[in-house]
Design an enzyme around this catalytic site. Structure first.
Site, PDB file in Angstrom:
ATOM      1  N   GLU A  43       0.848  -1.197   0.000  1.00 55.15           N
ATOM      2  CA  GLU A  43       0.000   0.000   0.000  1.00 55.15           C
ATOM      3  C   GLU A  43       0.887   1.252   0.000  1.00 55.15           C
ATOM      4  O   GLU A  43       1.921   1.289   0.689  1.00 55.15           O
ATOM      5  CB  GLU A  43      -0.884  -0.006   1.254  1.00 55.15           C
ATOM      6  CG  GLU A  43      -1.848   1.160   1.349  1.00 55.15           C
ATOM      7  CD  GLU A  43      -2.795   1.019   2.529  1.00 55.15           C
ATOM      8  OE1 GLU A  43      -2.443   0.371   3.535  1.00 55.15           O
ATOM      9  OE2 GLU A  43      -3.925   1.546   2.428  1.00 55.15           O
ATOM     10  N   LYS A 127      -9.945   1.091  -2.268  1.00 57.03           N
ATOM     11  CA  LYS A 127     -10.101   0.612  -0.887  1.00 57.03           C
ATOM     12  C   LYS A 127     -11.469   1.000  -0.328  1.00 57.03           C
ATOM     13  O   LYS A 127     -11.845   2.181  -0.366  1.00 57.03           O
ATOM     14  CB  LYS A 127      -9.003   1.227  -0.020  1.00 57.03           C
ATOM     15  CG  LYS A 127      -8.901   0.699   1.403  1.00 57.03           C
ATOM     16  CD  LYS A 127      -7.701   1.347   2.090  1.00 57.03           C
ATOM     17  CE  LYS A 127      -7.455   0.786   3.481  1.00 57.03           C
ATOM     18  NZ  LYS A 127      -6.264   1.433   4.120  1.00 57.03           N
ATOM     19  N   CYS A 169      -5.324  -3.635   2.718  1.00 60.11           N
ATOM     20  CA  CYS A 169      -5.014  -3.300   4.108  1.00 60.11           C
ATOM     21  C   CYS A 169      -6.161  -3.504   5.105  1.00 60.11           C
ATOM     22  O   CYS A 169      -6.580  -4.622   5.352  1.00 60.11           O
ATOM     23  CB  CYS A 169      -4.489  -1.872   4.153  1.00 60.11           C
ATOM     24  SG  CYS A 169      -3.458  -1.543   5.578  1.00 60.11           S
TER      25      CYS A 169
HETATM   26  O1  LIG Z   1      -2.120   6.681   4.971  1.00 61.36           O
HETATM   27  C1  LIG Z   1      -1.228   6.274   4.216  1.00 61.36           C
HETATM   28  O2  LIG Z   1      -0.206   6.904   3.899  1.00 61.36           O
HETATM   29  C2  LIG Z   1      -1.407   4.909   3.608  1.00 61.36           C
HETATM   30  N1  LIG Z   1      -2.491   4.212   4.208  1.00 61.36           N
HETATM   31  C3  LIG Z   1      -2.274   3.576   5.353  1.00 61.36           C
HETATM   32  O3  LIG Z   1      -1.215   3.466   5.910  1.00 61.36           O
HETATM   33  C4  LIG Z   1      -3.510   2.976   5.935  1.00 61.36           C
HETATM   34  C5  LIG Z   1      -4.353   4.078   6.472  1.00 61.36           C
HETATM   35  S1  LIG Z   1      -3.555   5.012   7.685  1.00 61.36           S
HETATM   36  N2  LIG Z   1      -3.179   2.041   6.968  1.00 61.36           N
HETATM   37  C6  LIG Z   1      -4.073   1.145   7.346  1.00 61.36           C
HETATM   38  O4  LIG Z   1      -5.175   1.020   6.808  1.00 61.36           O
HETATM   39  C7  LIG Z   1      -3.618   0.276   8.499  1.00 61.36           C
HETATM   40  C8  LIG Z   1      -4.623  -0.790   8.859  1.00 61.36           C
HETATM   41  C9  LIG Z   1      -4.161  -1.489  10.108  1.00 61.36           C
HETATM   42  O5  LIG Z   1      -3.049  -1.299  10.569  1.00 61.36           O
HETATM   43  C10 LIG Z   1      -5.094  -2.414  10.780  1.00 61.36           C
HETATM   44  O6  LIG Z   1      -6.204  -2.702  10.224  1.00 61.36           O
HETATM   45  O7  LIG Z   1      -4.720  -2.867  11.881  1.00 61.36           O
END
Ligand SMILES: O=C(O)CNC(=O)[C@H](CS)NC(=O)CCC(=O)C(=O)O
Length: 282
Positions: A43, A127, A169
């Site tokens: 991602e 997503k 994710c």
């Molecule tokens: O924002 C960005 O730069 C890229 N996107 C992410 O890193 C995303 C949103 S913050 N991370 C997740 O969805 C983590 C999910 C997770 O860790 C869980 O479900 O436990």
């Protein structure tokens, strides 16, 4: 193709898009050299925590764009199918002839594009579930919906390797999405991710293995895995899981690849001997 080799790329993407593209290029080449016919990137492989995503975002299909041009060239150069993690797109998917709608509130779509061996885009999944969550780590509060707009379409696509189900994710926590992919007869589900270290330690492997077992499919988790800056640490542990729930290869942290051979005849034999699909009651 009944036995194919697939790979997941693990990265520790920074805010520097050019450095991340150079890393992705090196790791895709390593996966192709290892015989992978399909490669999955993590991602936000191109930029993580690099500020507003709109500055890097492209129109879907713009092969002159830095990201889509790079990804298309990589798929063509190596003759591989490429699930390009996620990249920020400025438009919602175009629907049967209706032009793609531009997002107007400054947000972007987190899109997982699939490129074929000729470098063409054969699928796009945005997503569905956005990570607006409090985590007991240094970042503490994640608000993905501040920067991204969720998608609303379930996507399955046939590739030379297998029938692919697409997720990203946090989607991993929603079994109903995987069930929809199972209903569409997906054989291999990709999960480009950036799980936090805290939640990854607790849930990443058990969720990947549960999704593989309950949906009798291969699952490829391609993760971000390391310390990105003073606030952000991801769990890594990219892995490829078979329909019986076995972890075929895993990489704890840092840059690298995981590789495994998939056996579709064995998958279909398992589905015949344990016909979970036809035994469903609900
Ligand atoms: O924002 C960005 O730069 C890229 N996107 C992410 O890193 C995303 C949103 S913050 N991370 C997740 O969805 C983590 C999910 C997770 O860790 C869980 O479900 O436990």
């Amino acid at each position: 193709m009944v036995h194919s080799r697939v790979a997941a790329v693990q990265m520790v993407s920074s805010a520097d898009i050019h450095a991340n593209i150079a890393s992705a290029s090196r790791l895709i080449a390593k996966a192709a050299a290892a015989g992978a016919a399909l490669v999955v990137l993590p991602e936000n492989f191109a930029v993580l925590d690099g500020g507003p995503q709109a500055q890097f975002a492209e129109h879907e299909g713009d092969m002159n764009g830095l990201l889509q041009g790079f990804l298309s060239a990589q798929a063509r150069l190596h003759g591989i199918e490429l699930v390009a993690g996620t990249i920020p797109l400025l438009t919602r998917p175009s629907r049967d002839g209706v032009d793609a709608e531009l997002l107007t509130d400054g947000r972007v779509r987190p899109a997982s594009l699939v490129f074929d061996r000729q470098g063409g885009i054969i699928a796009r999944y945005d997503k569905m579930h956005l990570f607006d969550v409090e985590v007991s780590d240094r970042q503490a509060r994640y608000a993905e919906s501040d920067s991204f707009e969720a998608g609303d379409e379930v996507v399955v696509v046939d590739t030379g390797v297998a029938r692919l189900g697409l997720t990203i994710c946090y989607d991993l926590r929603f079994p109903e999405l995987f069930r929809r992919l199972f209903n569409e007869r997906a054989e291999l589900v990709t999960v480009p991710s950036a799980f936090t270290r805290v939640t990854g330690e607790a849930h990443w492997e058990v969720l990947l293995r549960a999704r593989a077992i309950e949906n009798q499919c291969y699952v490829i988790g391609a993760g971000q895995g390391g310390v990105h800056n003073e606030r952000r640490e991801t769990y890594g542990h990219s892995m490829i899981v078979d329909p019986w729930g076995r972890v075929l290869d895993v990489l704890a942290d840092g840059e690298g690849i995981v590789v495994a051979d998939i056996d579709l005849p064995a998958l279909h034999e398992l589905r015949r001997k344990m016909p979970v699909f036809s035994h469903r009651r609900l």
